[in-house]
Design an enzyme around this catalytic site. Sequence first.
Site, short mmCIF file in Angstrom:
data_model
loop_
_atom_site.label_atom_id
_atom_site.label_comp_id
_atom_site.label_asym_id
_atom_site.label_seq_id
_atom_site.Cartn_x
_atom_site.Cartn_y
_atom_site.Cartn_z
N GLY A 121 -1.23 26.72 54.92
CA GLY A 121 -1.86 28.02 55.10
C GLY A 121 -0.90 29.11 54.71
O GLY A 121 0.31 28.88 54.61
N CYS A 165 2.63 21.35 55.32
CA CYS A 165 3.21 22.70 55.21
C CYS A 165 3.05 23.50 56.52
O CYS A 165 3.71 23.20 57.49
CB CYS A 165 2.63 23.44 54.02
SG CYS A 165 3.12 22.64 52.49
N TYR A 166 2.15 24.49 56.53
CA TYR A 166 1.98 25.29 57.75
C TYR A 166 1.72 24.37 58.95
O TYR A 166 2.23 24.59 60.05
CB TYR A 166 0.82 26.28 57.57
CG TYR A 166 0.57 27.16 58.77
CD1 TYR A 166 1.45 28.19 59.07
CD2 TYR A 166 -0.54 26.95 59.60
CE1 TYR A 166 1.23 29.00 60.19
CE2 TYR A 166 -0.75 27.75 60.71
CZ TYR A 166 0.12 28.77 61.00
OH TYR A 166 -0.09 29.56 62.10
N HIS A 195 2.62 19.27 49.33
CA HIS A 195 1.18 18.96 49.29
C HIS A 195 0.92 17.59 48.67
O HIS A 195 1.04 17.44 47.45
CB HIS A 195 0.44 20.03 48.47
CG HIS A 195 0.42 21.36 49.15
ND1 HIS A 195 -0.54 21.69 50.08
CD2 HIS A 195 1.24 22.42 49.05
CE1 HIS A 195 -0.31 22.92 50.52
NE2 HIS A 195 0.77 23.38 49.91
N GLU A 210 -1.96 16.31 48.36
CA GLU A 210 -3.33 16.27 47.82
C GLU A 210 -3.44 16.75 46.38
O GLU A 210 -4.47 16.56 45.75
CB GLU A 210 -4.27 17.09 48.73
CG GLU A 210 -4.06 18.60 48.72
CD GLU A 210 -2.96 19.07 49.67
OE1 GLU A 210 -2.09 18.27 50.03
OE2 GLU A 210 -2.94 20.27 50.01
N SER A 257 -36.72 20.20 40.68
CA SER A 257 -36.45 21.19 39.64
C SER A 257 -36.18 20.56 38.28
O SER A 257 -36.17 21.23 37.27
CB SER A 257 -35.22 22.00 40.04
OG SER A 257 -34.08 21.14 39.97
N GLY A 258 -35.91 19.26 38.29
CA GLY A 258 -35.51 18.62 37.04
C GLY A 258 -34.01 18.34 37.04
O GLY A 258 -33.52 17.57 36.23
N ASP A 305 -29.70 17.00 41.58
CA ASP A 305 -29.71 17.02 43.05
C ASP A 305 -31.10 16.78 43.61
O ASP A 305 -31.29 15.94 44.50
CB ASP A 305 -29.19 18.37 43.59
CG ASP A 305 -27.77 18.64 43.14
OD1 ASP A 305 -27.11 17.68 42.72
OD2 ASP A 305 -27.35 19.80 43.19
N SER A 306 -32.08 17.53 43.09
CA SER A 306 -33.42 17.37 43.68
C SER A 306 -34.04 16.03 43.29
O SER A 306 -34.76 15.43 44.08
CB SER A 306 -34.33 18.54 43.30
OG SER A 306 -34.54 18.60 41.92
N SER A 307 -33.73 15.54 42.08
CA SER A 307 -34.28 14.22 41.70
C SER A 307 -33.70 13.14 42.61
O SER A 307 -34.42 12.25 43.08
CB SER A 307 -33.93 13.89 40.25
OG SER A 307 -34.45 14.86 39.39
N LYS A 317 -20.94 17.33 44.76
CA LYS A 317 -21.82 17.07 43.60
C LYS A 317 -21.59 15.67 43.01
O LYS A 317 -22.54 14.96 42.69
CB LYS A 317 -21.55 18.13 42.54
CG LYS A 317 -22.42 18.02 41.32
CD LYS A 317 -23.48 19.06 41.34
CE LYS A 317 -24.44 18.92 40.21
NZ LYS A 317 -25.66 19.69 40.45
#
Length: 510
Positions: A53, A80-81, A166, A168, A219-220, A223-225, A366
């Site tokens: 942080g 770290c922090y 870090h 990561e 929507s095509g 995600d929605s499919s 995603k």
Amino acid sequence: MSSIVVLDYGSQYTRLITRRLRELNVFSVIVSGRADINEILAHQPRGVILSGGPTSVYDENAPGLPAGLLDTGLPILAICYGMQLIAQACKGVVSPSQVREYGKAELSSYGGKLFAHVDGEFIAWMSHGDSVSKLPRGFRAIASTKDTAIAAMEDEERGWYCLQFHPEVRHTPKGNLLLENFLDRTGLKRDWTPENIVTQMTREIRQQVGEERVLLGISGGVDSSTLGLLLHRAIGKQLSAVFVDHGLLRLGEAEEVERALLELGVNLTVIDASERFLQALAGVSDPEEKRKIIGREFIEVFSQEAKAQQSEHGDIRFLAQGTLYPDVIESAGGYGAANIKSHHNVGGLPKDLKFELLEPFRTLFKDEVREIAHALGLPAQLRNRHPFPGPGLAIRCIGEVSRERLEVLRKVDDIFISALREFGLYDDTWQALAVLTPIRSVGVMGDGRTYANTVVLRAVSSLDGMTADWTRFPHDFLATVSNRIVNSVPQVNRVVYDITSKPPGTIEWE
Ligand code: XMP
């Protein structure tokens, strides 16, 4: 579901920690560093990671450790922090440094469980002002750099590990090994795999939905499919999926989505609303106006269908949405926010249509959705598609949108995208698109003079669409695409390639 809780103290890398853990097949969630211990325990943690942080432990109002955290007996990895918080809480000494150590540093490690399989020296990404100058009781130093004597420390017995760098980020090449060593210490099973996610979500959806019905807008996009497929697996015919085809998708895309979902058994209604959208867009050139019209029309068509489905099937209790984890984190306001509120809402729907929200992807990134799509059998071509804006080709037809202009743009776009696939460049490109401009220019073809449209090709590399760089395609590839377009689309006689990064440009032209 057991997890690793990542306590966020405002590091720019907090989200990355979660990503890395998920890549290691471990479920993890981000919780504010100011959270109450009960909120942390609600996530059934098997280990806790404290992020870095920007604050110093000596700052006024510096966030501290959640009261009771150190009494939970949970393994802790403090970065770290986070390391300084642990040092302070355990009666070590944290000293403000005169110089900020920032960037790559060479570390020497001297054993310890956390550094198993990491031999001796390694490179790590440091970014800190303060550092621990005296070890807290029970700890021993396990790594140092030339400027920082205590670059890492551990209390093996309690399973507390602290790093002044870090693990990561990619600049710490062996960072994943450290995370894996920490995970081994927590005993958490690494079973966050697409198949298990599907099984778990299916169970949760069934529990939440019971015998009720669920409405979903398709929507095509991926995600929605994918959500359609998941809901189909979970609740079968209790799902009504509605695909409003606004006529602004790419060549053959609407048919492709429809075919894939129907073949997989999804209870899908397709509404061809292209005529209606075109009429509403007639004569409109302003991009924001186009977006508003498309949004409004979509809501109207969708609501009409929702009402029709209500009267056919009786009450529909849930509306499913493909809200993703980044949306949830963002609407939580990031660091320090107390409540998570959904910024995806159904505010646009008419008042007499009331739904409870069902958001099974709230915990997913995603690329996890893409993996689930794979597990659920969505064809690769649909799964790995580039991002595509909701208003579709309307914001890529600069100026007025008409059926004829859309047709020209669709052909150009299809030549570009097909060539990207043919040359093996599609998957390495974050997003590629064609824009039809209202500019006409003079050209020569055969013996004749032409006066036709200019199209723009644009392709970018990006991580999240917030910033982007234009893609350096091989000239031969661009030449091939340009030739194909001009030779097969008579309305176009000039092709230009956009070499603007974002910022200052945006990805779309409108
Ligand atoms: P820009 O053009 O802002 O685009 O650099 C960033 C990303 O967002 C997409 N985009 C949209 N997506 N509705 C959407 O659903 C929109 O109105 C919209 N405008 C831009 C764009 O395609 C890119 O991926």
